[in-house]
Motif scaffolding. Structure first.
Motif, PDB file in Angstrom:
ATOM      1  N   SER A 208       0.877  -1.171   0.000  1.00 18.61           N
ATOM      2  CA  SER A 208       0.000   0.000   0.000  1.00 18.61           C
ATOM      3  C   SER A 208       0.915   1.222   0.000  1.00 18.61           C
ATOM      4  O   SER A 208       1.331   1.689   1.065  1.00 18.61           O
ATOM      5  CB  SER A 208      -0.913   0.010   1.233  1.00 18.61           C
ATOM      6  OG  SER A 208      -1.666   1.201   1.290  1.00 18.61           O
TER       7      SER A 208
ATOM      8  N   ALA B 247      -7.444   4.620   2.439  1.00 21.40           N
ATOM      9  CA  ALA B 247      -8.365   3.838   1.607  1.00 21.40           C
ATOM     10  C   ALA B 247      -7.613   2.656   0.982  1.00 21.40           C
ATOM     11  O   ALA B 247      -8.092   1.513   0.998  1.00 21.40           O
ATOM     12  CB  ALA B 247      -8.982   4.716   0.528  1.00 21.40           C
ATOM     13  N   SER B 248      -6.424   2.933   0.444  1.00 22.38           N
ATOM     14  CA  SER B 248      -5.578   1.874  -0.112  1.00 22.38           C
ATOM     15  C   SER B 248      -5.146   0.897   0.979  1.00 22.38           C
ATOM     16  O   SER B 248      -5.111  -0.327   0.769  1.00 22.38           O
ATOM     17  CB  SER B 248      -4.351   2.484  -0.777  1.00 22.38           C
ATOM     18  OG  SER B 248      -3.353   1.523  -1.033  1.00 22.38           O
TER      19      SER B 248
ATOM     20  N   GLU C 132      -6.713   0.090   3.749  1.00 22.43           N
ATOM     21  CA  GLU C 132      -7.819  -0.798   4.125  1.00 22.43           C
ATOM     22  C   GLU C 132      -8.104  -1.819   3.023  1.00 22.43           C
ATOM     23  O   GLU C 132      -8.355  -3.004   3.313  1.00 22.43           O
ATOM     24  CB  GLU C 132      -9.079   0.009   4.424  1.00 22.43           C
ATOM     25  CG  GLU C 132     -10.237  -0.866   4.912  1.00 22.43           C
ATOM     26  CD  GLU C 132     -11.373  -0.081   5.526  1.00 22.43           C
ATOM     27  OE1 GLU C 132     -12.240  -0.706   6.148  1.00 22.43           O
ATOM     28  OE2 GLU C 132     -11.386   1.171   5.393  1.00 22.43           O
ATOM     29  N   GLU C 133      -8.045  -1.401   1.775  1.00 23.38           N
ATOM     30  CA  GLU C 133      -8.240  -2.341   0.667  1.00 23.38           C
ATOM     31  C   GLU C 133      -7.190  -3.455   0.707  1.00 23.38           C
ATOM     32  O   GLU C 133      -7.493  -4.625   0.430  1.00 23.38           O
ATOM     33  CB  GLU C 133      -8.169  -1.609  -0.664  1.00 23.38           C
ATOM     34  CG  GLU C 133      -9.381  -0.720  -0.950  1.00 23.38           C
ATOM     35  CD  GLU C 133      -9.195   0.116  -2.207  1.00 23.38           C
ATOM     36  OE1 GLU C 133      -8.160  -0.068  -2.892  1.00 23.38           O
ATOM     37  OE2 GLU C 133     -10.073   0.948  -2.504  1.00 23.38           O
ATOM     38  N   SER C 134      -5.966  -3.091   1.064  1.00 22.06           N
ATOM     39  CA  SER C 134      -4.895  -4.090   1.166  1.00 22.06           C
ATOM     40  C   SER C 134      -5.176  -5.070   2.293  1.00 22.06           C
ATOM     41  O   SER C 134      -4.993  -6.290   2.145  1.00 22.06           O
ATOM     42  CB  SER C 134      -3.554  -3.392   1.388  1.00 22.06           C
ATOM     43  OG  SER C 134      -3.229  -2.544   0.312  1.00 22.06           O
TER      44      SER C 134
ATOM     45  N   GLN D 268      -7.999  -5.939   3.370  1.00 13.54           N
ATOM     46  CA  GLN D 268      -9.135  -6.765   2.970  1.00 13.54           C
ATOM     47  C   GLN D 268      -8.716  -7.964   2.123  1.00 13.54           C
ATOM     48  O   GLN D 268      -9.507  -8.890   1.929  1.00 13.54           O
ATOM     49  CB  GLN D 268     -10.150  -5.912   2.207  1.00 13.54           C
ATOM     50  CG  GLN D 268     -10.904  -4.925   3.096  1.00 13.54           C
ATOM     51  CD  GLN D 268     -11.717  -3.916   2.308  1.00 13.54           C
ATOM     52  OE1 GLN D 268     -11.540  -3.760   1.100  1.00 13.54           O
ATOM     53  NE2 GLN D 268     -12.622  -3.214   2.983  1.00 13.54           N
ATOM     54  N   GLN D 269      -7.466  -7.953   1.644  1.00 14.99           N
ATOM     55  CA  GLN D 269      -6.962  -9.097   0.877  1.00 14.99           C
ATOM     56  C   GLN D 269      -6.582 -10.267   1.784  1.00 14.99           C
ATOM     57  O   GLN D 269      -6.154 -11.319   1.296  1.00 14.99           O
ATOM     58  CB  GLN D 269      -5.744  -8.681   0.047  1.00 14.99           C
ATOM     59  CG  GLN D 269      -6.036  -7.637  -1.010  1.00 14.99           C
ATOM     60  CD  GLN D 269      -4.802  -7.276  -1.807  1.00 14.99           C
ATOM     61  OE1 GLN D 269      -3.931  -8.120  -2.075  1.00 14.99           O
ATOM     62  NE2 GLN D 269      -4.693  -6.017  -2.207  1.00 14.99           N
TER      63      GLN D 269
END
Length: 387
Positions: free
Chosen positions: A137, A151-152, A154-156, A158-159
């Protein structure tokens, strides 16, 4: 502060910084401002403690004494307002070894491990060498200061990342994360059940108006989910003594980490490492205060020089560490061309930004932990390289 002006010849001491430029950069006669150690002697108390041990003359098996743990615990409370129980401590020869051991302890092969580039090269190496998957990230550079794209981030998470490697303070940029940033990191890692491995090896070299906060100190919930790594090596220039500590409050995690170290045959520290560590934390504070003042002056000297002589190079705002992250993108040269200019024309060894992952392109890292005259020499070579 005159002690930091002393020029010390490090040749013929097996110095990585001064004697391996041929192997690393392809040229032997380079001015070294690359690898992160200092050209200063440590506090006299450290030298005296090691001399006294040498004079004793017997170097059998040793254990880390409670007094060494006490010195570190007292240091953390006084400098960082973090109350640590000595029972939380485990020891390694270095932070990189501890990073690898943590990856082995808390993840399995094929698991995802999160980091934020550009970042300390061994973060990438230890993830890959242990057959885990790097999830990145990237940090965002805004007005010469790195920020976290949450935002990035949290998206990471979530993986399915099992472990997040936090560099605090940040290497290579010298960014000191704020309380709010650390709380947000902690909140998201707790939400997605991701452990935090916090490399805080640079935490004692912080400039005026900034403060390092151990992320594990922020809440009881976080303290149970963070593995904190520290060492006297950067603070007091003791990397060659090979001594570091991991602070792990959660007993289950601590036992897992200890089991990994046991499988690797790690049971104690080098005798001189533990002696140097204890002496530094007990008696090195006044020396450190003078060091930080000296480094601040070195930093200001570099910034003024760049402004006057090389205005196309900017420096990311450095809040801690003795490392400067120089933005050379306005030179409009490739990384290979920049490297060639520095080495062949300037005879100067700086760390190429590409070593630090995506986002490092067009940057170089400069180590300013050396006498002022050596800084001046390095800058003269930088100017010559880029004229």
């Amino acid at each position: 502060m005159t002690i930091f002006n002393e020029k010390i010849d490090r040749l013929k001491t097996s110095s990585v910084k001064w004697e391996l430029t041929k192997e690393i950069f392809g040229e032997a006669d380079l001015w070294p401002m690359w690898v992160a150690d200092m050209d200063f002697k440590p506090p006299q108390a450290v030298i005296d403690a090691i001399k006294n041990r040498v004079d004793h003359g017997v170097f059998g098996y040793t254990f880390v004494p409670p007094s060494a743990a006490g010195a570190l615990v007292d240091w953390l409370l006084k400098r960082h307002q973090w109350k640590v129980n000595p029972s939380w401590l485990l020891y390694c020869s270095g932070v990189v070894q501890a990073i690898s051991a943590a990856i082995q302890s808390f993840t399995e092969e094929g698991d995802r491990v999160l980091l934020q580039s550009p970042v300390y090269t061994p973060f990438f190496e230890m993830i890959k060498k242990n057959n885990r998957i790097v999830v990145n990230s990237p940090l965002t550079l805004v007005n010469e200061k790195y920020e976290i794209d949450f935002a990035s981030f949290e998206e990471s998470l979530q993986q399915g990342c099992k472990l997040f490697l936090l560099c605090s303070p940040h290497n290579p940029s010298g960014r000191v994360w704020t309380r709010d940033e650390l709380l947000k990191i902690g909140e998201l890692c707790l939400k997605y059940n991701c452990l935090i491995l916090s490399d805080e090896i640079h935490s004692d070299i912080i400039y005026k108006d900034f403060k390092h906060i151990p992320i594990a100190s922020l809440s009881s919930d976080l303290s149970e989910r963070v593995i904190t790594l520290m060492a006297p090596s950067k603070t007091f220039n003791l990397a060659g003594l090979q001594a570091s500590a991991a602070m792990i409050k959660n007993e289950g995690l601590r036992n897992q980490f200890h089991e990994t170290l046991s499988r690797q045959g790690v049971f104690s520290l080098n005798t001189f490492g533990m002696i140097g560590m204890e002496a530094a934390y007990k008696e090195g504070e006044a020396w450190l205060k003078e060091l930080i003042d000296y480094l601040q002056e070195n930093k200001e000297f570099v910034l003024n020089f760049l402004k006057e002589h090389l205005p196309e190079i900017s420096c990311v705002k450095s809040e801690g560490t003795y490392l400067l992250w120089l933005d050379c993108r306005k030179l409009n040269v490739t990384d290979d061309e920049l490297r060639q200019l520095l080495i062949e024309k300037g005879k100067l060894a700086l760390e190429p930004g590409t070593k630090y992952g995506p986002g490092g392109e067009g940057f170089v890292r400069m180590n300013i932990a050396c006498p002022r005259e050596d800084v001046k020499e390095g800058l003269a070579r930088l100017k010559r390289a880029l004229e």
